[in-house]
Motif scaffolding. Sequence first.
Motif, mmCIF file in Angstrom:
data_model
loop_
_atom_site.group_PDB
_atom_site.id
_atom_site.type_symbol
_atom_site.label_atom_id
_atom_site.label_comp_id
_atom_site.label_asym_id
_atom_site.label_seq_id
_atom_site.Cartn_x
_atom_site.Cartn_y
_atom_site.Cartn_z
ATOM 1 N N SER A 202 0.974 -1.187 0.039
ATOM 2 C CA SER A 202 0.059 -0.106 -0.017
ATOM 3 C C SER A 202 0.815 1.343 0.025
ATOM 4 C CB SER A 202 -1.138 0.059 1.291
ATOM 5 O OG SER A 202 -1.879 1.154 1.147
ATOM 6 N N PRO A 203 1.937 1.346 0.778
ATOM 7 C CA PRO A 203 2.562 2.704 0.677
ATOM 8 C C PRO A 203 3.559 2.843 -0.633
ATOM 9 C CG PRO A 203 3.166 1.396 2.706
ATOM 10 C CD PRO A 203 2.160 0.523 1.906
ATOM 11 N N ASN A 204 3.870 1.763 -1.287
ATOM 12 C CA ASN A 204 4.288 1.760 -2.628
ATOM 13 C C ASN A 204 3.548 2.075 -3.836
ATOM 14 O OD1 ASN A 204 6.884 1.144 -1.536
ATOM 15 N ND2 ASN A 204 6.911 -0.893 -2.104
ATOM 16 N N ILE A 205 2.131 2.344 -3.484
ATOM 17 C CA ILE A 205 1.188 2.831 -4.183
ATOM 18 C C ILE A 205 0.513 3.812 -4.343
ATOM 19 C CG2 ILE A 205 -1.068 1.963 -5.751
ATOM 20 C CD1 ILE A 205 -0.213 -0.852 -4.719
ATOM 21 N N LYS A 243 -9.836 -1.655 1.047
ATOM 22 C CA LYS A 243 -8.747 -2.356 1.846
ATOM 23 C C LYS A 243 -7.325 -2.396 1.112
ATOM 24 C CE LYS A 243 -11.985 -5.249 4.410
ATOM 25 N NZ LYS A 243 -12.192 -6.661 5.030
ATOM 26 N N ALA A 244 -6.343 -2.483 1.900
ATOM 27 C CA ALA A 244 -5.078 -2.524 1.100
ATOM 28 C C ALA A 244 -4.859 -3.685 0.313
ATOM 29 C CB ALA A 244 -4.016 -2.650 2.281
ATOM 30 N N ALA A 245 -5.321 -4.761 0.789
ATOM 31 C CA ALA A 245 -5.198 -5.886 -0.060
ATOM 32 C C ALA A 245 -5.697 -5.855 -1.464
ATOM 33 C CB ALA A 245 -5.628 -7.087 0.652
ATOM 34 N N ILE A 248 -3.759 -3.572 -3.693
ATOM 35 C CA ILE A 248 -2.589 -4.258 -4.166
ATOM 36 C C ILE A 248 -2.940 -5.230 -5.302
ATOM 37 C CG2 ILE A 248 -0.929 -5.754 -3.688
ATOM 38 C CD1 ILE A 248 -0.797 -4.817 -1.029
ATOM 39 N N SER A 249 -4.249 -5.883 -5.301
ATOM 40 C CA SER A 249 -4.757 -6.816 -6.101
ATOM 41 C C SER A 249 -5.113 -6.037 -7.464
ATOM 42 C CB SER A 249 -5.741 -7.843 -5.511
ATOM 43 O OG SER A 249 -6.485 -8.329 -6.461
ATOM 44 N N GLU A 250 -5.834 -4.976 -7.619
ATOM 45 C CA GLU A 250 -5.976 -4.268 -8.701
ATOM 46 C C GLU A 250 -5.065 -3.772 -9.197
ATOM 47 O OE1 GLU A 250 -9.238 -1.490 -7.484
ATOM 48 O OE2 GLU A 250 -10.540 -3.257 -7.111
#
Length: 334
Positions: A202-205, A243-245, A248-250
């Motif tokens: 999440s912090p990298n996006i 949510k962070a997951a 990341i998934s998308e």
Amino acid sequence: MSLPLFPKYGELIPELKLEIWRQASLSPGVHYFHVKTRIDNLGGHVRRIEITPSGQVDSDPSVWRVRANIANIDKHSSDVTKKLLEGPSAKELWRPKRGKNPSAVIDCDNDVVCIRFHGPIYNPLIGRFVDFDKLSGIKRVAVEYKKNWTHDVPSYRTLIDPMFHCLCVNLVHKVTCPKTVADFIQYFPDIEVFYFMVKLTSPNIKPPPPAPRGKKRNRQGVVKKEGDQQPEPAPAESRTRTKAAQVISETFTKLRDIAERNKLETFEDKVNTYCEAREADTTCLTMHDEIWEVFGELKDLWRLIKLIKTKVPSPYQLREPELKVLVYTELHKR
């Protein structure tokens, strides 16, 4: 993977059995290794290196462990893994000193080797480095890119994450020093591609841009329109406020689809899926500017070195691999 998990395995035709083991062998794959330097006491240069696996069986996702486990299950698994473990491009990077643990064997032609460097990075061509043979043959080399690597960490600290601290004269690179990256690349005589690997967290996006004034986004991150009209799609680089997951998934789904459409590189290990991301594709990452600025400065440095070599011939060969980015996540194994 073991045969009891496939109650009907014995009834399959040989072609299907081979395909099962081809997919299970995770080729092309990613391997992780620690590389520790040994300094020459006389000249202060790197003299030798020691290569070891990155973690134990339960923490190391490297593909070599998977291939070693499935190699002797039956004739078909042996046929598939034999080329990877004994073929002309196979290379043994580590062998256990005792016990029955398997050796770490990679496929130099296709696999990626991610290096976790311990110790200072000096140009191995300056000094008396004698371990080029340990790293010869490896064509794809990667390091894990960490945002905000700093230059003020002591260079002799044990570095779990490769930290390209700056050793330039009259110039301090605050994030990543291209000169140190260039020195790192020189350790690999046959390198063809160098990757910065970015784990999607999440912090990298980057967060989505704010909705236009007076408008809101729905649960899917889409800007609502007035009336009963369909909502306007959110910008391609935006993410949903969930949510962070899911973020990341998308994000990974989008990058993986781009890679597949454009026939870019993809890799796997026991846990993660990796895909190549071009400069235009990584704008959704918070370290986008940092990474491509380093790559640009590295290319400028290579051009300068070649210009100098035309005037002052050097016995050393300059290594100029392709520079790429790999993004990865433990989601979307398929």
